[in-house]
Design a protein around this motif. Structure first.
Motif, PDB file in Angstrom:
ATOM      1  N   GLN A 173       0.842  -1.091  -0.034  1.00 21.80           N
ATOM      2  CA  GLN A 173       0.118  -0.002  -0.095  1.00 21.80           C
ATOM      3  C   GLN A 173       0.823   1.145   0.003  1.00 21.80           C
ATOM      4  N   ARG A 174       1.942   1.343   0.911  1.00 19.86           N
ATOM      5  CA  ARG A 174       2.882   2.432   0.849  1.00 19.86           C
ATOM      6  C   ARG A 174       3.549   2.807  -0.401  1.00 19.86           C
ATOM      7  N   ILE A 175       3.950   1.566  -1.328  1.00 23.50           N
ATOM      8  CA  ILE A 175       4.739   1.966  -2.500  1.00 23.50           C
ATOM      9  C   ILE A 175       3.799   2.151  -3.614  1.00 23.50           C
ATOM     10  N   THR A 176       2.722   1.576  -3.740  1.00 24.05           N
ATOM     11  CA  THR A 176       1.751   1.534  -4.917  1.00 24.05           C
ATOM     12  C   THR A 176       0.609   2.730  -4.578  1.00 24.05           C
ATOM     13  N   GLY A 177       0.291   3.052  -3.511  1.00 26.66           N
ATOM     14  CA  GLY A 177      -0.516   3.850  -3.174  1.00 26.66           C
ATOM     15  C   GLY A 177      -2.194   3.351  -3.179  1.00 26.66           C
ATOM     16  N   TYR A 178      -2.267   1.924  -3.389  1.00 24.19           N
ATOM     17  CA  TYR A 178      -3.549   1.346  -3.471  1.00 24.19           C
ATOM     18  C   TYR A 178      -3.747   0.665  -2.083  1.00 24.19           C
ATOM     19  N   SER A 179      -4.964   0.792  -1.610  1.00 27.06           N
ATOM     20  CA  SER A 179      -5.204   0.036  -0.337  1.00 27.06           C
ATOM     21  C   SER A 179      -5.859  -1.384  -0.752  1.00 27.06           C
ATOM     22  N   ALA A 180      -5.920  -2.216   0.330  1.00 20.30           N
ATOM     23  CA  ALA A 180      -6.619  -3.623  -0.122  1.00 20.30           C
ATOM     24  C   ALA A 180      -7.536  -3.672  -0.497  1.00 20.30           C
ATOM     25  N   ASP A 181      -8.806  -3.028  -0.267  1.00 16.14           N
ATOM     26  CA  ASP A 181      -9.965  -2.771  -0.849  1.00 16.14           C
ATOM     27  C   ASP A 181     -10.065  -2.748  -2.272  1.00 16.14           C
ATOM     28  N   GLU A 182      -8.902  -1.898  -2.745  1.00 18.46           N
ATOM     29  CA  GLU A 182      -9.092  -1.548  -4.176  1.00 18.46           C
ATOM     30  C   GLU A 182      -8.060  -2.488  -5.037  1.00 18.46           C
ATOM     31  N   VAL A 183      -7.406  -3.419  -4.394  1.00 14.67           N
ATOM     32  CA  VAL A 183      -6.888  -4.256  -5.343  1.00 14.67           C
ATOM     33  C   VAL A 183      -7.184  -5.966  -5.117  1.00 14.67           C
ATOM     34  N   LEU A 184      -7.714  -6.161  -3.837  1.00 14.55           N
ATOM     35  CA  LEU A 184      -7.780  -7.826  -3.593  1.00 14.55           C
ATOM     36  C   LEU A 184      -9.053  -7.980  -4.587  1.00 14.55           C
ATOM     37  N   GLY A 185      -8.869  -9.074  -5.068  1.00 12.23           N
ATOM     38  CA  GLY A 185      -9.597  -9.747  -6.205  1.00 12.23           C
ATOM     39  C   GLY A 185      -9.448  -9.282  -7.688  1.00 12.23           C
ATOM     40  N   ARG A 186      -8.465  -8.118  -7.889  1.00 11.03           N
ATOM     41  CA  ARG A 186      -8.234  -7.762  -9.146  1.00 11.03           C
ATOM     42  C   ARG A 186      -6.924  -8.396  -9.725  1.00 11.03           C
ATOM     43  N   ASN A 187      -6.652  -8.327 -11.115  1.00  7.77           N
ATOM     44  CA  ASN A 187      -5.604  -8.703 -11.581  1.00  7.77           C
ATOM     45  C   ASN A 187      -4.143  -7.428 -11.424  1.00  7.77           C
ATOM     46  N   PRO A 188      -2.995  -8.058 -11.129  1.00  4.28           N
ATOM     47  CA  PRO A 188      -1.804  -7.367 -10.844  1.00  4.28           C
ATOM     48  C   PRO A 188      -1.589  -6.449 -12.059  1.00  4.28           C
ATOM     49  N   SER A 189      -2.127  -6.785 -13.240  1.00  5.58           N
ATOM     50  CA  SER A 189      -2.087  -5.639 -14.321  1.00  5.58           C
ATOM     51  C   SER A 189      -2.514  -4.225 -14.155  1.00  5.58           C
ATOM     52  N   VAL A 190      -3.155  -4.040 -13.018  1.00  2.53           N
ATOM     53  CA  VAL A 190      -3.741  -2.649 -12.704  1.00  2.53           C
ATOM     54  C   VAL A 190      -2.493  -1.806 -12.404  1.00  2.53           C
ATOM     55  N   LEU A 191      -1.387  -2.080 -12.136  1.00  2.57           N
ATOM     56  CA  LEU A 191      -0.123  -1.678 -11.845  1.00  2.57           C
ATOM     57  C   LEU A 191       0.541  -1.594 -13.086  1.00  2.57           C
ATOM     58  N   LYS A 192       0.330  -1.764 -14.290  1.00  5.14           N
ATOM     59  CA  LYS A 192       1.045  -1.838 -15.552  1.00  5.14           C
ATOM     60  C   LYS A 192       1.281  -0.324 -15.823  1.00  5.14           C
ATOM     61  N   SER A 193       2.599   0.123 -16.299  1.00  8.46           N
ATOM     62  CA  SER A 193       3.074   1.233 -16.745  1.00  8.46           C
ATOM     63  C   SER A 193       2.775   1.615 -18.230  1.00  8.46           C
ATOM     64  N   GLY A 194       2.834   0.442 -18.982  1.00 10.75           N
ATOM     65  CA  GLY A 194       2.752   0.360 -20.314  1.00 10.75           C
ATOM     66  C   GLY A 194       3.944   0.807 -21.283  1.00 10.75           C
ATOM     67  N   LEU A 195       5.070   0.875 -20.192  1.00 12.32           N
ATOM     68  CA  LEU A 195       6.505   0.806 -20.719  1.00 12.32           C
ATOM     69  C   LEU A 195       7.164  -0.352 -21.267  1.00 12.32           C
ATOM     70  N   GLN A 196       6.731  -1.596 -20.998  1.00 12.86           N
ATOM     71  CA  GLN A 196       7.299  -2.664 -21.448  1.00 12.86           C
ATOM     72  C   GLN A 196       6.062  -3.257 -22.280  1.00 12.86           C
ATOM     73  N   ASP A 197       6.552  -3.943 -23.631  1.00 11.84           N
ATOM     74  CA  ASP A 197       5.903  -4.350 -24.541  1.00 11.84           C
ATOM     75  C   ASP A 197       5.282  -5.873 -24.028  1.00 11.84           C
ATOM     76  N   ASP A 198       4.490  -6.375 -24.844  1.00  8.43           N
ATOM     77  CA  ASP A 198       4.083  -7.649 -24.775  1.00  8.43           C
ATOM     78  C   ASP A 198       4.886  -8.861 -24.576  1.00  8.43           C
ATOM     79  N   GLY A 199       5.813  -8.647 -25.389  1.00  4.97           N
ATOM     80  CA  GLY A 199       6.929  -9.600 -25.478  1.00  4.97           C
ATOM     81  C   GLY A 199       7.806  -9.651 -23.961  1.00  4.97           C
ATOM     82  N   PHE A 200       7.771  -8.606 -23.346  1.00  6.31           N
ATOM     83  CA  PHE A 200       8.275  -8.647 -21.967  1.00  6.31           C
ATOM     84  C   PHE A 200       7.613  -9.496 -20.988  1.00  6.31           C
ATOM     85  N   TYR A 201       6.365  -9.453 -21.198  1.00 10.78           N
ATOM     86  CA  TYR A 201       5.478 -10.149 -20.160  1.00 10.78           C
ATOM     87  C   TYR A 201       5.204 -11.559 -20.618  1.00 10.78           C
ATOM     88  N   GLN A 202       5.513 -11.798 -21.820  1.00  8.63           N
ATOM     89  CA  GLN A 202       5.518 -13.142 -22.219  1.00  8.63           C
ATOM     90  C   GLN A 202       6.535 -13.959 -21.821  1.00  8.63           C
TER      91      GLN A 202
END
Length: 760
Positions: free
Chosen positions: A235-264
């Protein structure tokens, strides 16, 4: 069923049946038979009764024994099942007879404490002895609570000593049995070894504490990528509380700087290796994109099935910022912000490479401020730092994009010029020096300072970094030696001179180790009587191959490399011992003079070294004269006067050597606790014909007389010089006219005496 009642019923039934048979059978036979035939029937009836009752008793006993056998078999089978059950369970079972303190222990309990079952006793004391001392009070208190009815059952966890000497954590449950009056009669219970479970619980608690307290962000996701748990640092690093991210996919944190090949590639590594780590850029809730160092691990169950993903990440923002700052500090001067020596070397190398590629030339300029030490000593280092910054700003304003300015440290700067002809370099060098003419406004006061500059051209003078720097430094040295506030170009002669300097330094160090130095003594005469009153000690170098090396060749080298301190100390010791030896031999000398270089005079502890030399040689301090050059004293007048007063307190005499060549004033001279002034041989050489030399010599003698000081003239080579000095009331003289510097053994009064260098 009560066995006594059953037996009583059978007996009563048999008694009734027997009585009825006896009475009724006799009457029936009497009615049926006559007297003559009655007797055989009565006898037969008796045996018949016995037979019938025996049969009935057999059937009854057979039934009873069959039932008893079935009961015993059932009990035996039940007991066997119980024993198998007791052997199968790891728990220890015990029963405590409270009336006699006897305890029954199961085999499992014996295994629990590592004791063979055959050695298990029945006394409760052995349990008490194995109980950990720290757990006894609480365990017995829990037992008393249950015994007195304050708890439904006896349950506690304590440590019990194992047969291997260690302690095991034991969890015990038990319940007391009471009689009809409510008094406790026995207690039955089970005990289980929970050591491993307790360790596991401790590990889980520690892991939970780490999960909560670690500064790294943590998240746990299921196999579908849904976030299940996060820690406070997430929570301190990302600014997101538990209620805002629990049950969601970590992709909510993506910056868009890495391409699809990076995640593959990331998921491929997780599938093949079960782990991935690397740098990744994510986005905070605020929208800020920041770098992370992330470690993702795939978690599998005991069957190898994937169950979770655990990600640990740290914020690299401060590290990246620190790296940029460290990189800047590693390549730049913190005071001026200019490139430092490390970055200068890289830029010189790049300039040389470009010059070789483009067939062009350039130059390296080294600029050093003149007498900058005086600024630091008189105005303080903070003012000196401000002056350096001001100089850097002024120099920066004189350079264009084809030039690079750097600070090498202290008061030394460097300039790299590319695509410049020598005449352009010379023009810029002069402009840089002219820029120093205007005063610098520092801390509200104007400061005037000049600079010296050395120039090395490439590719003419050098084609590599090291030689280009060496040649520029040699040129700078030449500029300073030529009078300062000048610039000089490199010449091959400068390199030869520097190389000779290095060779002399190496040989001089060996000379100290190999005892090649010698002390020569030059007599000092009383000009009026002609009597020898003292000697001046002078160091000489007896080289094993070159012979006697002139002092002018090795003394400057010794001063430059720091060896002069060791040489001066050695000469002082030798001179004091030699003077003591002469006095012991009856030689009538008043003093021995020892020269102190400017490097030695300014160092701490000089008075201690002088006192030690006097003490070790047993020489009275009035027989020692320390000669200090005027220029050495003027480097720091206040410090020099304080040091001279401490030396004078030892009882030694002080003389100012080469008087008239420095910058001392009468105001400063009168503060100095000296007894002698020495007229430099440069003023004596022109006597008596040179009117300027004569005027200076007479002025020095008159000044000394007015201040109550003795005067020594050095460099007397002719009798007319001695006569002139005597006629103007000069006290003492020395020079080739009276005698050259010689070893102690060759002096006239020591022709037959042994040299102290050989006797000490």
């Amino acid at each position: 069923m009560n066995p006594r009642l059953s037996a009583l019923r059978i007996c009563l039934a048999y008694l009734v049946a027997a009585c009825l048979w006896t009475v009724l059978s006799d009457q029936l036979l009497q009615l049926i038979l006559d007297e003559s035939a009655l007797m055989p029937w009565l006898t037969g009836k008796k045996y018949l009764f016995i037979a019938v009752t025996s049969l009935l008793l057999f059937l009854l006993l057979k039934r009873q024994f069959g039932h008893q056998q079935r009961t015993y078999a059932a009990l035996e089978e039940s007991e066997q099942r119980l024993n198998r059950a007791l052997d199968a369970v790891e728990d220890g079972i015990w029963e405590w007879d409270l009336s006699n303190d006897q305890v029954f222990y199961s085999p499992g309990y014996a295994h629990l404490i590592g004791v063979p079952y055959c050695q298990m006793g029945t006394q409760i004391g052995q349990w008490y002895e194995r109980l950990h001392p720290d757990d006894r009070e609480s365990t017995l208190a829990t037992y008393q609570d249950h015994l007195q009815g304050r708890s439904a059952q006896f349950e506690c966890t304590y440590r019990l000593r194992h047969s291997d000497g260690g302690y095991r954590w034991i969890h015990t449950r038990g319940r007391v049995s009471r009689d009809g009056h409510g008094e406790p009669t026995r207690m039955t219970g089970t005990s289980r070894d929970v050591t491993r479970q307790r360790q596991t619980d401790d590990h889980l608690r520690q892991a939970a504490a780490v999960f909560e307290a670690t500064q790294e962000g943590l998240l746990v996701a299921d196999v579908h990528g849904k976030i299940l748990h996060i820690n406070p640092s997430f929570q301190r690093i990302t600014g997101y509380s538990a209620d805002e991210v629990l049950g969601r996919n970590p992709s909510v944190l993506k910056s868009g700087l890495q391409d699809d090949g990076f995640y593959q590639r990331m998921w491929q590594a997780l599938k093949s290796d079960g782990v991935w780590c690397g740098e990744i850029w994510n986005r905070r809730k605020s929208g800020e994109v920041y770098p992370q160092w992330q470690h993702i691990c795939a978690v599998h169950d005991e069957k190898g099935k994937l169950t979770h993903y655990v990600a640990v990440f740290s914020d690299l923002s401060s590290i990246k910022r620190s790296q940029r700052e460290l990189d800047f500090l590693a390549h730049h001067d913190p005071l001026t912000g200019l490139p430092n020596r490390l970055l200068l070397l890289e830029r010189i190398e790049q300039a040389l490479a470009r010059g070789e590629r483009d067939k062009s030339g350039g130059a390296l300029l080294l600029l050093d401020l003149d007498h900058f030490k005086h600024i630091n000593d008189s105005l303080g280092h903070s003012t000196g730092d401000l002056l350096v910054k001001a100089v850097a700003e002024r120099l920066r304003g004189l350079l264009d994009e084809h030039s690079s300015l750097a600070r090498l440290g202290g008061d030394e700067f460097a300039v790299i010029l590319e695509n410049r002809l020598p005449q352009h370099v010379s023009s810029l060098a002069q402009r840089l020096l002219d820029a120093m003419d205007a005063p610098f406004e520092v801390a509200g006061q104007p400061i005037y300072i000049s600079a010296s500059l050395g120039v090395s051209l490439y590719p003419d003078d050098a084609r590599d970094v090291d030689h280009l720097l060496q040649h520029a430094d040699a040129a700078l040295f030449q500029a300073k030696a030529s009078g300062r506030s000048l610039y000089a170009f490199y010449t091959p002669e400068l390199t030869a001179r520097a190389r000779a300097h290095v060779q002399v330094e190496a040989a001089l160090r060996q000379a100290l180790e190999n005892d090649e130095l010698r002390v020569y003594y030059q007599p000092v005469h009383d000009l009026a009587s002609g009597r020898v009153v003292g000697v001046e000690s002078l160091v000489r170098w007896q080289h094993p191959e070159r012979g006697l090396v002139p002092p002018g060749e090795f003394i400057p080298v010794a001063e430059a490399c720091g060896l002069i301190a060791a040489i001066d100390t050695w000469v002082l010791d030798q001179a004091c011992r030699q003077m003591r030896a002469w006095l012991d031999q009856g030689v009538l000398l008043e003093f021995v003079a020892v020269n102190l270089s400017s490097r030695v005079f300014c160092r701490e502890g000089l008075e201690d070294r002088v006192a030690r030399a006097l003490r070790e040689s047993d020489l009275a301090p009035q027989h020692l004269v320390l000669e200090v050059t005027e220029s050495a004293i003027m480097q720091n007048v206040d410090q020099s006067v304080a040091l001279m007063q401490r030396l004078r307190a030892l009882g030694v005499h002080l003389a100012i050597d080469d008087f008239g060549t420095g910058y001392s004033s009468l105001m400063r001279l009168k503060r100095m606790p000296v007894q002698k002034l020495k007229i430099d041989q440069g003023f004596v050489a022109g006597l008596p014909g040179d009117t300027e030399d004569a005027a200076i010599a007479c002025a020095i003698i008159a000044l000394a007389r007015s201040m109550g000081l003795k005067v020594v003239a050095e460099g007397i080579e002719r009798p007319d010089q001695a006569a002139f000095l005597l006629s103007h009331a000069c006290d003492f003289g020395q020079g080739y006219w009276y005698g050259r510097p010689q070893p102690a053994s060759e002096l006239p009064w020591c022709a037959t005496a042994q040299n102290v260098d050989e006797s000490v």
